[in-house]
Write an enzyme that holds these catalytic residues in place. Structure first.
Site, PDB file in Angstrom:
ATOM      1  N   LEU A   8      18.752  54.158  70.371  1.00  0.00           N
ATOM      2  CA  LEU A   8      18.244  53.720  71.436  1.00  0.00           C
ATOM      3  C   LEU A   8      16.745  53.532  71.509  1.00  0.00           C
ATOM      4  O   LEU A   8      16.060  54.384  71.327  1.00  0.00           O
ATOM      5  CB  LEU A   8      18.606  54.663  72.626  1.00  0.00           C
ATOM      6  CG  LEU A   8      19.992  55.147  72.701  1.00  0.00           C
ATOM      7  CD1 LEU A   8      20.182  56.000  74.113  1.00  0.00           C
ATOM      8  CD2 LEU A   8      21.168  54.048  73.052  1.00  0.00           C
ATOM      9  N   ARG A  15       3.352  55.063  78.703  1.00  0.00           N
ATOM     10  CA  ARG A  15       2.408  56.076  78.723  1.00  0.00           C
ATOM     11  C   ARG A  15       1.456  56.012  77.246  1.00  0.00           C
ATOM     12  O   ARG A  15       0.470  56.607  77.212  1.00  0.00           O
ATOM     13  CB  ARG A  15       3.055  57.542  78.800  1.00  0.00           C
ATOM     14  CG  ARG A  15       3.036  57.895  80.253  1.00  0.00           C
ATOM     15  CD  ARG A  15       3.897  59.071  80.320  1.00  0.00           C
ATOM     16  NE  ARG A  15       5.346  59.088  79.851  1.00  0.00           N
ATOM     17  CZ  ARG A  15       6.179  60.200  79.713  1.00  0.00           C
ATOM     18  NH1 ARG A  15       5.573  61.611  79.619  1.00  0.00           N
ATOM     19  NH2 ARG A  15       7.344  59.827  79.333  1.00  0.00           N
ATOM     20  N   GLY A  78      19.702  53.312  82.091  1.00  0.00           N
ATOM     21  CA  GLY A  78      19.913  54.495  81.685  1.00  0.00           C
ATOM     22  C   GLY A  78      20.705  54.615  80.398  1.00  0.00           C
ATOM     23  O   GLY A  78      21.105  53.868  79.797  1.00  0.00           O
ATOM     24  N   GLY A 101      14.968  55.899  69.249  1.00  0.00           N
ATOM     25  CA  GLY A 101      13.751  55.137  68.288  1.00  0.00           C
ATOM     26  C   GLY A 101      12.404  55.592  68.468  1.00  0.00           C
ATOM     27  O   GLY A 101      11.576  55.451  67.593  1.00  0.00           O
ATOM     28  N   GLY A 137      17.172  67.732  79.542  1.00  0.00           N
ATOM     29  CA  GLY A 137      18.530  68.002  80.247  1.00  0.00           C
ATOM     30  C   GLY A 137      19.033  69.407  79.455  1.00  0.00           C
ATOM     31  O   GLY A 137      18.596  69.983  78.465  1.00  0.00           O
ATOM     32  N   GLU A 152      20.566  67.151  83.948  1.00  0.00           N
ATOM     33  CA  GLU A 152      19.244  66.657  83.688  1.00  0.00           C
ATOM     34  C   GLU A 152      18.254  67.374  84.637  1.00  0.00           C
ATOM     35  O   GLU A 152      18.474  68.053  85.816  1.00  0.00           O
ATOM     36  CB  GLU A 152      19.024  65.206  84.256  1.00  0.00           C
ATOM     37  CG  GLU A 152      20.047  64.249  83.227  1.00  0.00           C
ATOM     38  CD  GLU A 152      19.342  64.319  81.904  1.00  0.00           C
ATOM     39  OE1 GLU A 152      18.378  64.223  81.624  1.00  0.00           O
ATOM     40  OE2 GLU A 152      20.488  64.827  80.773  1.00  0.00           O
ATOM     41  N   ARG A 331      -9.697  46.124  43.328  1.00  0.00           N
ATOM     42  CA  ARG A 331      -8.909  45.239  44.392  1.00  0.00           C
ATOM     43  C   ARG A 331      -7.381  44.842  43.428  1.00  0.00           C
ATOM     44  O   ARG A 331      -7.490  45.170  42.554  1.00  0.00           O
ATOM     45  CB  ARG A 331      -9.464  44.254  44.832  1.00  0.00           C
ATOM     46  CG  ARG A 331     -10.541  44.384  45.786  1.00  0.00           C
ATOM     47  CD  ARG A 331     -11.384  43.438  46.121  1.00  0.00           C
ATOM     48  NE  ARG A 331     -10.806  42.110  46.730  1.00  0.00           N
ATOM     49  CZ  ARG A 331     -11.324  40.919  46.743  1.00  0.00           C
ATOM     50  NH1 ARG A 331     -12.458  40.863  46.178  1.00  0.00           N
ATOM     51  NH2 ARG A 331     -10.595  40.053  47.175  1.00  0.00           N
ATOM     52  N   ALA A 378     -25.984  46.295  34.796  1.00  0.00           N
ATOM     53  CA  ALA A 378     -26.020  46.294  36.135  1.00  0.00           C
ATOM     54  C   ALA A 378     -26.399  44.882  36.759  1.00  0.00           C
ATOM     55  O   ALA A 378     -27.186  44.076  36.437  1.00  0.00           O
ATOM     56  CB  ALA A 378     -27.019  47.336  36.704  1.00  0.00           C
TER      57      ALA A 378
HETATM   58  C1  UD1 Z   1      17.258  62.116  77.865  1.00  0.00           C
HETATM   59  C2  UD1 Z   1      18.307  62.982  78.157  1.00  0.00           C
HETATM   60  C3  UD1 Z   1      18.013  64.221  78.308  1.00  0.00           C
HETATM   61  C4  UD1 Z   1      17.591  64.920  76.927  1.00  0.00           C
HETATM   62  C5  UD1 Z   1      15.944  63.952  76.630  1.00  0.00           C
HETATM   63  C6  UD1 Z   1      15.742  64.266  75.266  1.00  0.00           C
HETATM   64  C7  UD1 Z   1      19.909  61.436  79.394  1.00  0.00           C
HETATM   65  C8  UD1 Z   1      20.303  60.960  80.700  1.00  0.00           C
HETATM   66  N1  UD1 Z   1      18.836  62.262  79.518  1.00  0.00           N
HETATM   67  O1  UD1 Z   1      16.192  62.432  78.994  1.00  0.00           O
HETATM   68  O2  UD1 Z   1      19.360  65.119  78.587  1.00  0.00           O
HETATM   69  O3  UD1 Z   1      16.773  66.192  77.212  1.00  0.00           O
HETATM   70  O4  UD1 Z   1      16.543  62.645  76.801  1.00  0.00           O
HETATM   71  O5  UD1 Z   1      14.384  63.686  75.047  1.00  0.00           O
HETATM   72  O6  UD1 Z   1      20.469  60.847  78.410  1.00  0.00           O
HETATM   73  N2  UD1 Z   1      16.614  54.522  76.722  1.00  0.00           N
HETATM   74  C9  UD1 Z   1      17.303  53.243  76.493  1.00  0.00           C
HETATM   75  N3  UD1 Z   1      17.860  52.536  77.616  1.00  0.00           N
HETATM   76  C10 UD1 Z   1      17.582  53.290  78.896  1.00  0.00           C
HETATM   77  C11 UD1 Z   1      17.140  54.448  79.149  1.00  0.00           C
HETATM   78  C12 UD1 Z   1      16.546  55.189  77.843  1.00  0.00           C
HETATM   79  O7  UD1 Z   1      17.145  52.668  75.472  1.00  0.00           O
HETATM   80  O8  UD1 Z   1      18.268  52.703  79.849  1.00  0.00           O
HETATM   81  C13 UD1 Z   1      16.306  55.155  75.355  1.00  0.00           C
HETATM   82  C14 UD1 Z   1      14.462  55.479  75.661  1.00  0.00           C
HETATM   83  O9  UD1 Z   1      13.839  54.409  74.832  1.00  0.00           O
HETATM   84  C15 UD1 Z   1      14.525  56.721  75.014  1.00  0.00           C
HETATM   85  C16 UD1 Z   1      15.827  57.345  74.926  1.00  0.00           C
HETATM   86  O10 UD1 Z   1      16.840  56.507  75.378  1.00  0.00           O
HETATM   87  O11 UD1 Z   1      14.211  56.496  73.509  1.00  0.00           O
HETATM   88  C17 UD1 Z   1      15.640  58.682  76.138  1.00  0.00           C
HETATM   89  O12 UD1 Z   1      15.467  57.858  77.159  1.00  0.00           O
HETATM   90  P1  UD1 Z   1      14.492  58.919  78.225  1.00  0.00           P
HETATM   91  O13 UD1 Z   1      14.124  58.063  79.443  1.00  0.00           O
HETATM   92  O14 UD1 Z   1      13.497  59.210  77.599  1.00  0.00           O
HETATM   93  O15 UD1 Z   1      15.563  60.007  78.712  1.00  0.00           O
HETATM   94  P2  UD1 Z   1      14.897  61.344  79.262  1.00  0.00           P
HETATM   95  O16 UD1 Z   1      14.910  61.163  80.728  1.00  0.00           O
HETATM   96  O17 UD1 Z   1      13.743  61.910  78.516  1.00  0.00           O
END
Ligand code: UD1
Ligand code: CA
Length: 453
Positions: A8, A15, A78, A101, A137, A152, A331, A378
Site C-alpha cells: 500500500l 506531513r 481506506g 510502502g 489500531g 481503530e 572521478r 605540482a
Molecule cells: C493503519 C491501520 C491501523 C494500524 C496502522 C499502523 C487500518 C484501518 N488501520 O492505520 O490499525 O495500527 O495502520 O500504522 O488499516 N493507504 C492507502 N490507501 C488508502 C489508505 C491508506 O494506500 O486509502 C496506505 C497508506 O499510504 C499507508 C497505509 O496504507 O501506507 C496505512 O494507512 P494510514 O492512513 O497511515 O493508516 P492508519 O490510520 O495509520
C-alpha cells in the site's frame, strides 16, 4: 502455494511537506518503497502489486525496472478499499501479504515467520506491544486470549485505548478469504473509511483463527509520516549497519558518524575515521585506512590503501598500497595501479595511473594514461577539452613532468622523457630527452619601478 504481496503506497504524505510523494523519500540512499520492494523480492513472491495514488506517475517512473503490477487507487477510501483494488491481480489460492510502502525496515525473517502461520483456517497478524500505543489500531482478544477484532484508535472506547498490543498493519491471509471478508466491509466508522482491519472480525465469524507474530525489533514496524521520523529511522538504520561492521571486525572511530547508502564489503583490520560516507557498492581490501570526511562511491579499493581525510572517490578502482589525499578527487573510470599516489588538490578523471606513479599536488589529469614510476609535478594540467571534444593524453613509463606544465591533448610523452617546469606541450614528446617550452629568463639591469606622480 504461491505468495502475492500487496504494497500500500497511496498515502499523500502531506506531513512531509514535499512535492515528492512520501514513498520516494530516501532512507540510506534508497526510496522508502524501494526498501519494501527489495524485501518483497527476497520473499520470492509470484506477484507484487503496488497500490499508488497521489503523484502516482512519479512513483511508477522511479521504478522502471521493477517487475511489479501498478494499480491506481484514484480515491483514497481506506486501507480495505486499497487492498480491494489490488485483488484482481492476485490468484485466489495465493497467500497474500500486505505491506506498507512507508514502513521501510520490515525484515524478511519477520515476514517469513508470519507467512508460515497462514493456511485455509488461519490468518496471521503482525502485532507489537508499545509503551505508547496511541494512534494505532488495538488488538482485542477474548478471555482465552484469542484475537477477535481490531479497533481503530478513533473508534476505540477508553478501555480499548488502554490496550498496549497494536496492529502494525502487516498481515498475511489466503486471497480467497481476504476477498470474501473485504466484500462485506463497510465505511460506517469514525473516519468514514473502508478499514482493512475490519476483516479480522469477519474472518473470526467464519471460524478462522487469528495467529500473531511480532517483529524482531520495533524499527521494523515504524512508518514514516514526517521528516523527523525519517531522520530518526535513518540514524537507527545506520547505527545497526555500523554495529554489524564492528562485529565483523571493522574499526569505526565513531559508529554514530558513519553512513552507508548501499553495500560495503571490507577485509581485515580496516579502519574508518569519522564522517565517512559510502554509497553504492564499495569493496575495501585488508588494512585499508580511511581518513575523516571522505565520500566513497561505487569503488573497489585494494589492500593497504591509505586514504587521507577529505577525499571524494567515485567509480574508481584503487590498487594495493595506493595513497590518496588529503583533498583528492577521483572521478569515474579512474584506475590507480599499485602504490600510486594522488595528493592534495588533485583531480583525476577517466585515467589510468600506473604502478608507483605520483601526482602529489594541485593537478588535473583527465582522459589520460600514465605509465609506471611517473612523477607529475605540482600544477600540471592535461588540457583534454578543446571546447567541443575531449582528447587523450598518453604518458609513458619513468616520465618526469616539471611543475606548472600543460599538456595540450591529444599528445604523447615517450618513456623516460623529462619535461621542464612551466612548459606548454603541444606536440608529442620524444622518449629519454628533455623537452621544454619556456621563454628564456632575462634581467634588465638598472630598471626602475614607476613612481607615483
Ligand atoms: C493503519 C491501520 C491501523 C494500524 C496502522 C499502523 C487500518 C484501518 N488501520 O492505520 O490499525 O495500527 O495502520 O500504522 O488499516 N493507504 C492507502 N490507501 C488508502 C489508505 C491508506 O494506500 O486509502 C496506505 C497508506 O499510504 C499507508 C497505509 O496504507 O501506507 C496505512 O494507512 P494510514 O492512513 O497511515 O493508516 P492508519 O490510520 O495509520
Ligand atoms: Ca499510519
Amino acid at each position: 502455494m504461491a505468495l502475492s504481496i500487496i504494497i500500500l503506497a497511496a498515502g499523500e504524505g502531506s506531513r512531509m511537506r514535499s512535492h515528492l510523494p512520501k514513498v520516494l523519500h530516501r532512507l540510506a540512499g534508497i526510496p522508502l518503497l524501494g526498501h519494501v520492494m527489495r524485501t518483497s523480492r527476497r520473499l520470492a513472491a509470484a506477484h507484487i502489486v503496488v497500490v499508488y495514488g497521489h503523484g502516482g506517475e512519479h512513483v511508477r517512473e522511479a521504478f522502471p525496472e521493477e517487475a511489479v503490477t501498478w494499480v491506481e487507487q484514484a480515491e483514497r477510501l481506506g486501507t480495505g478499499h486499497a487492498v480491494e483494488q489490488a485483488l484482481p491481480h492476485v490468484s485466489p489460492d495465493d497467500t497474500v501479504l500486505v505491506l506498507y510502502g512507508d514502513v521501510p525496515l520490515i525484515a524478511e525473517s519477520t515476514l517469513r515467520q508470519l507467512i508460515t502461520k497462514v493456511d485455509d483456517h488461519s490468518l496471521a497478524l503482525l502485532t507489537a506491544r508499545l509503551d505508547d500505543p496511541s494512534g494505532y489500531g488495538r488488538i482485542v482478544r477474548d478471555d482465552q486470549g484469542s484475537v477477535i477484532r481490531i479497533v481503530e484508535d478513533k473508534d476505540a472506547t477508553e478501555a480499548e485505548r488502554a490496550i498496549a498490543e497494536i496492529n502494525t498493519g502487516i498481515l498475511a491471509i489466503k486471497a480467497e478469504l481476504l476477498a470474501s471478508c473485504l466484500a462485506t466491509v463497510t465505511n460506517d466508522n469514525a473516519q468514514g473509511e473502508y478499514y482493512l482491519t475490519d476483516i479480522i472480525a469477519k474472518a473470526v465469524e467464519k471460524g478462522v483463527s487469528v495467529l500473531t507474530a511480532s517483529p524482531g525489533n520495533l524499527d521494523e514496524i515504524m512508518g514514516v509520516n514526517n521528516r523527523a521520523q525519517l531522520a530518526e529511522l535513518e540514524r537507527s538504520f545506520q547505527l545497526a549497519q555500523a554495529r554489524e561492521l564492528l562485529t565483523s571486525g571493522v574499526t569505526l572511530r565513531d559508529p554514530a558518524r558513519f553512513d552507508l547508502r548501499g553495500s560495503l564489503t571490507a577485509g581485515r583490520d580496516v579502519e574508518i575515521d569519522v564522517n565517512v560516507i559510502f554509497e553504492g557498492e564499495v569493496t575495501l581490501g585488508d588494512r585499508v585506512r580511511i581518513g575523516a570526511n571522505t565520500i566513497i562511491c561505487n569503488t573497489r579499493i585494494g589492500d593497504d590503501v591509505v586514504i587521507q581525510p577529505h577525499c571524494i572517490i567515485d567509480g574508481a578502482e584503487i590498487g594495493h598500497g595506493c595513497q590518496l589525499g588529503p583533498f583528492a578527487r577521483i572521478r569515474p573510470e579512474t584506475v590507480c595501479h599499485e602504490r600510486a599516489r594522488i595528493g592534495n588538490f588533485v583531480e583525476v578523471k577517466k585515467s589510468i595511473i600506473g604502478q608507483g606513479s605520483k601526482i602529489n599536488h594541485l593537478s588535473y589529469v583527465g582522459d589520460s594514461s600514465v605509465g609506471r614510476n611517473v612523477n607529475i609535478g605540482a600544477g600540471t594540467i592535461t588540457c583534454n577539452y578543446d571546447g567541443a571534444n575531449k582528447h587523450h593524453t598518453e604518458i609513458g613509463d619513468d616520465v618526469f613532468i616539471g611543475s606548472d606544465s600543460q599538456l595540450i591533448a591529444p599528445v604523447k610523452v615517450g618513456d623516460g622523457a623529462t619535461i621542464g617546469a612551466g612548459s606548454t606541450i603541444t606536440r608529442d614528446v620524444p622518449a629519454q630527452e628533455l623537452t621544454l617550452s619556456r621563454a628564456s629568463q632575462q634581467t634588465i639591469r638598472g630598471w626602475k619601478r614607476p613612481a607615483k606622480e
